[in-house]
Design a protein around this motif. Structure first.
Motif, PDB file in Angstrom:
ATOM      1  N   HIS A 101      68.352  -7.796  73.571  1.00 32.17           N
ATOM      2  CA  HIS A 101      68.452  -6.877  74.702  1.00 32.17           C
ATOM      3  C   HIS A 101      67.154  -6.187  75.103  1.00 32.17           C
ATOM      4  O   HIS A 101      67.158  -5.383  76.029  1.00 32.17           O
ATOM      5  CB  HIS A 101      69.513  -5.822  74.394  1.00 32.17           C
ATOM      6  CG  HIS A 101      70.873  -6.392  74.147  1.00 32.17           C
ATOM      7  ND1 HIS A 101      71.522  -7.197  75.062  1.00 32.17           N
ATOM      8  CD2 HIS A 101      71.714  -6.290  73.079  1.00 32.17           C
ATOM      9  CE1 HIS A 101      72.706  -7.557  74.578  1.00 32.17           C
ATOM     10  NE2 HIS A 101      72.840  -7.025  73.381  1.00 32.17           N
ATOM     11  N   THR A 102      66.046  -6.472  74.409  1.00 30.83           N
ATOM     12  CA  THR A 102      64.758  -5.932  74.848  1.00 30.83           C
ATOM     13  C   THR A 102      63.730  -7.063  74.883  1.00 30.83           C
ATOM     14  O   THR A 102      63.785  -7.961  74.043  1.00 30.83           O
ATOM     15  CB  THR A 102      64.254  -4.798  73.923  1.00 30.83           C
ATOM     16  OG1 THR A 102      63.919  -5.305  72.635  1.00 30.83           O
ATOM     17  CG2 THR A 102      65.295  -3.702  73.796  1.00 30.83           C
ATOM     18  N   PRO A 103      62.812  -7.031  75.869  1.00 27.10           N
ATOM     19  CA  PRO A 103      62.780  -6.035  76.932  1.00 27.10           C
ATOM     20  C   PRO A 103      64.046  -6.087  77.784  1.00 27.10           C
ATOM     21  O   PRO A 103      64.588  -7.160  78.036  1.00 27.10           O
ATOM     22  CB  PRO A 103      61.544  -6.408  77.747  1.00 27.10           C
ATOM     23  CG  PRO A 103      61.244  -7.820  77.386  1.00 27.10           C
ATOM     24  CD  PRO A 103      61.752  -8.048  76.016  1.00 27.10           C
ATOM     25  N   CYS A 104      64.498  -4.913  78.195  1.00 26.29           N
ATOM     26  CA  CYS A 104      65.741  -4.789  78.949  1.00 26.29           C
ATOM     27  C   CYS A 104      65.457  -5.060  80.425  1.00 26.29           C
ATOM     28  O   CYS A 104      64.643  -4.372  81.042  1.00 26.29           O
ATOM     29  CB  CYS A 104      66.320  -3.390  78.752  1.00 26.29           C
ATOM     30  SG  CYS A 104      68.026  -3.208  79.292  1.00 26.29           S
ATOM     31  N   ARG A 105      66.113  -6.062  80.987  1.00 27.48           N
ATOM     32  CA  ARG A 105      65.845  -6.478  82.359  1.00 27.48           C
ATOM     33  C   ARG A 105      66.876  -5.914  83.330  1.00 27.48           C
ATOM     34  O   ARG A 105      67.996  -5.593  82.952  1.00 27.48           O
ATOM     35  CB  ARG A 105      65.842  -8.002  82.453  1.00 27.48           C
ATOM     36  CG  ARG A 105      64.809  -8.677  81.561  1.00 27.48           C
ATOM     37  CD  ARG A 105      63.413  -8.154  81.837  1.00 27.48           C
ATOM     38  NE  ARG A 105      62.387  -8.894  81.109  1.00 27.48           N
ATOM     39  CZ  ARG A 105      61.118  -8.521  81.023  1.00 27.48           C
ATOM     40  NH1 ARG A 105      60.725  -7.401  81.618  1.00 27.48           N
ATOM     41  NH2 ARG A 105      60.249  -9.250  80.352  1.00 27.48           N
ATOM     42  N   SER A 106      66.461  -5.846  84.587  1.00 25.70           N
ATOM     43  CA  SER A 106      67.362  -5.385  85.636  1.00 25.70           C
ATOM     44  C   SER A 106      68.554  -6.325  85.729  1.00 25.70           C
ATOM     45  O   SER A 106      68.411  -7.548  85.718  1.00 25.70           O
ATOM     46  CB  SER A 106      66.625  -5.339  86.977  1.00 25.70           C
ATOM     47  OG  SER A 106      67.488  -4.932  88.007  1.00 25.70           O
ATOM     48  N   ALA A 107      69.739  -5.750  85.784  1.00 23.63           N
ATOM     49  CA  ALA A 107      70.966  -6.544  85.841  1.00 23.63           C
ATOM     50  C   ALA A 107      72.059  -5.675  86.438  1.00 23.63           C
ATOM     51  O   ALA A 107      71.819  -4.545  86.866  1.00 23.63           O
ATOM     52  CB  ALA A 107      71.351  -7.030  84.442  1.00 23.63           C
ATOM     53  N   SER A 108      73.267  -6.197  86.456  1.00 18.31           N
ATOM     54  CA  SER A 108      74.388  -5.412  86.952  1.00 18.31           C
ATOM     55  C   SER A 108      74.631  -4.236  86.014  1.00 18.31           C
ATOM     56  O   SER A 108      74.239  -4.253  84.842  1.00 18.31           O
ATOM     57  CB  SER A 108      75.646  -6.280  87.032  1.00 18.31           C
ATOM     58  OG  SER A 108      76.069  -6.661  85.730  1.00 18.31           O
ATOM     59  N   THR A 109      75.288  -3.211  86.530  1.00 18.92           N
ATOM     60  CA  THR A 109      75.606  -2.047  85.706  1.00 18.92           C
ATOM     61  C   THR A 109      76.433  -2.452  84.497  1.00 18.92           C
ATOM     62  O   THR A 109      76.236  -1.937  83.391  1.00 18.92           O
ATOM     63  CB  THR A 109      76.379  -1.003  86.535  1.00 18.92           C
ATOM     64  OG1 THR A 109      75.553  -0.558  87.613  1.00 18.92           O
ATOM     65  CG2 THR A 109      76.771   0.193  85.681  1.00 18.92           C
ATOM     66  N   GLU A 110      77.324  -3.403  84.683  1.00 19.92           N
ATOM     67  CA  GLU A 110      78.181  -3.855  83.583  1.00 19.92           C
ATOM     68  C   GLU A 110      77.360  -4.470  82.456  1.00 19.92           C
ATOM     69  O   GLU A 110      77.575  -4.165  81.276  1.00 19.92           O
ATOM     70  CB  GLU A 110      79.197  -4.867  84.107  1.00 19.92           C
ATOM     71  CG  GLU A 110      80.159  -5.375  83.038  1.00 19.92           C
ATOM     72  CD  GLU A 110      81.171  -6.359  83.594  1.00 19.92           C
ATOM     73  OE1 GLU A 110      81.960  -6.905  82.796  1.00 19.92           O
ATOM     74  OE2 GLU A 110      81.174  -6.584  84.820  1.00 19.92           O
ATOM     75  N   LEU A 111      76.393  -5.328  82.808  1.00 20.96           N
ATOM     76  CA  LEU A 111      75.571  -5.977  81.786  1.00 20.96           C
ATOM     77  C   LEU A 111      74.636  -4.981  81.105  1.00 20.96           C
ATOM     78  O   LEU A 111      74.429  -5.036  79.890  1.00 20.96           O
ATOM     79  CB  LEU A 111      74.771  -7.116  82.411  1.00 20.96           C
ATOM     80  CG  LEU A 111      75.577  -8.335  82.871  1.00 20.96           C
ATOM     81  CD1 LEU A 111      74.675  -9.359  83.539  1.00 20.96           C
ATOM     82  CD2 LEU A 111      76.315  -8.967  81.687  1.00 20.96           C
ATOM     83  N   LEU A 112      74.058  -4.059  81.878  1.00 21.09           N
ATOM     84  CA  LEU A 112      73.187  -3.048  81.290  1.00 21.09           C
ATOM     85  C   LEU A 112      73.965  -2.148  80.336  1.00 21.09           C
ATOM     86  O   LEU A 112      73.484  -1.809  79.248  1.00 21.09           O
ATOM     87  CB  LEU A 112      72.543  -2.205  82.392  1.00 21.09           C
ATOM     88  CG  LEU A 112      71.434  -2.868  83.207  1.00 21.09           C
ATOM     89  CD1 LEU A 112      70.978  -1.939  84.327  1.00 21.09           C
ATOM     90  CD2 LEU A 112      70.252  -3.232  82.315  1.00 21.09           C
ATOM     91  N   SER A 113      75.161  -1.770  80.733  1.00 23.23           N
ATOM     92  CA  SER A 113      75.992  -0.915  79.888  1.00 23.23           C
ATOM     93  C   SER A 113      76.314  -1.607  78.573  1.00 23.23           C
ATOM     94  O   SER A 113      76.294  -0.983  77.506  1.00 23.23           O
ATOM     95  CB  SER A 113      77.292  -0.555  80.614  1.00 23.23           C
ATOM     96  OG  SER A 113      77.031   0.198  81.778  1.00 23.23           O
ATOM     97  N   ALA A 114      76.604  -2.900  78.636  1.00 17.70           N
ATOM     98  CA  ALA A 114      76.924  -3.655  77.427  1.00 17.70           C
ATOM     99  C   ALA A 114      75.725  -3.715  76.488  1.00 17.70           C
ATOM    100  O   ALA A 114      75.859  -3.569  75.265  1.00 17.70           O
ATOM    101  CB  ALA A 114      77.384  -5.059  77.798  1.00 17.70           C
ATOM    102  N   ALA A 115      74.528  -3.929  77.045  1.00 16.25           N
ATOM    103  CA  ALA A 115      73.320  -3.999  76.223  1.00 16.25           C
ATOM    104  C   ALA A 115      73.024  -2.660  75.565  1.00 16.25           C
ATOM    105  O   ALA A 115      72.752  -2.581  74.357  1.00 16.25           O
ATOM    106  CB  ALA A 115      72.135  -4.440  77.084  1.00 16.25           C
ATOM    107  N   LEU A 116      73.075  -1.591  76.342  1.00  8.71           N
ATOM    108  CA  LEU A 116      72.808  -0.255  75.805  1.00  8.71           C
ATOM    109  C   LEU A 116      73.836   0.121  74.748  1.00  8.71           C
ATOM    110  O   LEU A 116      73.502   0.732  73.725  1.00  8.71           O
ATOM    111  CB  LEU A 116      72.822   0.769  76.940  1.00  8.71           C
ATOM    112  CG  LEU A 116      71.684   0.670  77.957  1.00  8.71           C
ATOM    113  CD1 LEU A 116      71.957   1.583  79.144  1.00  8.71           C
ATOM    114  CD2 LEU A 116      70.348   1.018  77.323  1.00  8.71           C
ATOM    115  N   ALA A 117      75.090  -0.252  74.982  1.00  6.57           N
ATOM    116  CA  ALA A 117      76.160   0.104  74.053  1.00  6.57           C
ATOM    117  C   ALA A 117      75.974  -0.557  72.697  1.00  6.57           C
ATOM    118  O   ALA A 117      76.131   0.083  71.650  1.00  6.57           O
ATOM    119  CB  ALA A 117      77.512  -0.293  74.646  1.00  6.57           C
ATOM    120  N   GLU A 118      75.646  -1.837  72.690  1.00  7.07           N
ATOM    121  CA  GLU A 118      75.485  -2.538  71.413  1.00  7.07           C
ATOM    122  C   GLU A 118      74.318  -1.965  70.618  1.00  7.07           C
ATOM    123  O   GLU A 118      74.441  -1.690  69.414  1.00  7.07           O
ATOM    124  CB  GLU A 118      75.274  -4.034  71.637  1.00  7.07           C
ATOM    125  CG  GLU A 118      75.128  -4.802  70.331  1.00  7.07           C
ATOM    126  CD  GLU A 118      74.950  -6.296  70.519  1.00  7.07           C
ATOM    127  OE1 GLU A 118      74.696  -6.990  69.514  1.00  7.07           O
ATOM    128  OE2 GLU A 118      75.058  -6.776  71.671  1.00  7.07           O
TER     129      GLU A 118
END
Length: 302
Positions: free
Chosen positions: A205-222
Motif C-alpha cells: 500500500h505504499t507509496p499510496c497512489r490516488s484511487a477511489s475513496t473505497e480503495l484508499l480507505s481499504a489501504a489505510l485500514a489494513e
C-alpha cells in the motif's frame, strides 16, 4: 478545529492544507504545513481514558487473537485503559532495570520515566502534543510521494517525535504489555512481526497512489489496524499509526486527513474495528476511514 481527532485530538488547526512546495534532496516537491497557528494540544491516545460502556452501547464479541503470541481474547474495554500495563508475572525475563518499565518518581505511576523529569500526566500529554506538531512539519519534508515506507521509517517517526522525551523512543519495546485482559504481541516477536508488516501491508500500500475513496480507505485500514495490533512501542502506537495514515493520504493526493473526535458510539465502533482486524477483517476500519476521507474533502471544498 484540528486535523487529528478521531483517534485522539492533536490540536493541529486547519489553516491551509499541505502544499507541494518544498524541494527535497532530489529536488522533488514535498509537503509542508504551517505550525504557526497551532492551538492548545491534547495529544492523548484513545486508550488514555477509560470508557464506561452504558446499557445502550452495543456489546462487542470476544475475539481470539491467535495471530499475536501472548494474546488471548479481548472486549471493548480492553483497549480503553490508561497507559499499557506491563505484564509482571508473564515476562520471560526481568525487566525491572529497563527505563521503559519504570515510572517517573513522584508521578504516582501515571507518567513513564522520562528525560524531562515530568511528573504530571496533563503536562506530559501537552508536551507530547507539542512535539507531535513539530515532527509533522519535519516528516512532511522527509517523505515524498514515491516513498515506500518501511519498519525503519516507523521507528524513525517514533524517535523524531518522542526522542526528546523518552530514552527508548524509536526502539521496539522490550517489555510485554497489556490493556486489561488483552495482551499485545510478545516483545520477543515484534522484530519478526514488523518485518512481516513491512513485506506485507507497507509493501502493498505504499507509496499510496490516488484511487477511489473505497480503495484508499481499504489501504489505510489494513495498515493502521495491523500496526496498532502489533503495538511495537512502549507508548504512542496509536498516534504513530495516525501520522502514517496522514502521510499515506498525502501521497495519494488528499489534503491532510481530518479526524472527528471519538466519543460514545463512535469510540466503541473504532475499538470494535481494531478487534475485527485480528481476523484480518478490515471492513469496519475501512468504513471509518471512508468517513474520514469524505469529511476531509468536504472541509476542503472538494
Amino acid at each position: 478545529m484540528s486535523f487529528f481527532g478521531l483517534f485522539g485530538s492533536f490540536g493541529f488547526p486547519i489553516r491551509r492544507p499541505y502544499e507541494r512546495d518544498k524541494p527535497n534532496k532530489r529536488n522533488e516537491p514535498v509537503w509542508s504545513i504551517s505550525t504557526a497557528a497551532a492551538c492548545e494540544l491534547k495529544g492523548v491516545d484513545p486508550a488514555a481514558e477509560p470508557l464506561a460502556l452504558t446499557h445502550a452501547s452495543p456489546a462487542l464479541p470476544k475475539i481470539p487473537v491467535s495471530r499475536y503470541p501472548a494474546a488471548s481474547c479481548c472486549s471493548a474495554n480492553d483497549f480503553l485503559q490508561p497507559q499499557g500495563e506491563v505484564l509482571k508475572h508473564k515476562d520471560r525475563y526481568d525487566t525491572a532495570d529497563l527505563d521503559e518499565n519504570q515510572f517517573e518518581p513522584g508521578s504516582r505511576r501515571r507518567v513513564l520515566k522520562n528525560l524531562l523529569g515530568i511528573t504530571s500526566k496533563r503536562e506530559m500529554d501537552r508536551m507530547e502534543g507539542r512535539e507531535q506538531v513539530r515532527v509533522l512539519e519535519e516528516l512532511a519534508s522527509l517523505y515524498d510521494s514515491d516513498h515506500r515506507f518501511t519498519a525503519a521509517d516507523i521507528c524513525r517517526v517514533h524517535r523524531l517525535w518522542l526522542g526528546r522525551i523518552y530514552p527508548w523512543a524509536g526502539k521496539y519495546r522490550q517489555v510485554n504489555v497489556k490493556k486489561d485482559s488483552f495482551s499485545f504481541a510478545a516483545a520477543a516477536q515484534i522484530p519478526k512481526l514488523m518485518a512481516e508488516f513491512e513485506d506485507g501491508p507497507l509493501k502493498r500500500h505504499t507509496p499510496c497512489r490516488s484511487a477511489s475513496t473505497e480503495l484508499l480507505s481499504a489501504a489505510l485500514a489494513e495498515v493502521h489496524t495491523e500496526l496498532v495490533l502489533i503495538h511495537p512501542f512502549r507508548e504512542g502506537n496509536g498516534r504513530v499509526a495516525r501520522i502514517l495514515a496522514v502521510l499515506m493520504g498525502l501521497q495519494a493526493g488528499l489534503p491532510a486527513l481530518y479526524f472527528d473526535n471519538l466519543s460514545g458510539r463512535k469510540r466503541v465502533e473504532y475499538f470494535a474495528a481494531v478487534q475485527a482486524g485480528v481476523d484480518r477483517n478490515y471492513g469496519p476500519m475501512a468504513n471509518l476511514f471512508n468517513a474520514v476521507i469524505e469529511r476531509t474533502l468536504q472541509i476542503h471544498g472538494k
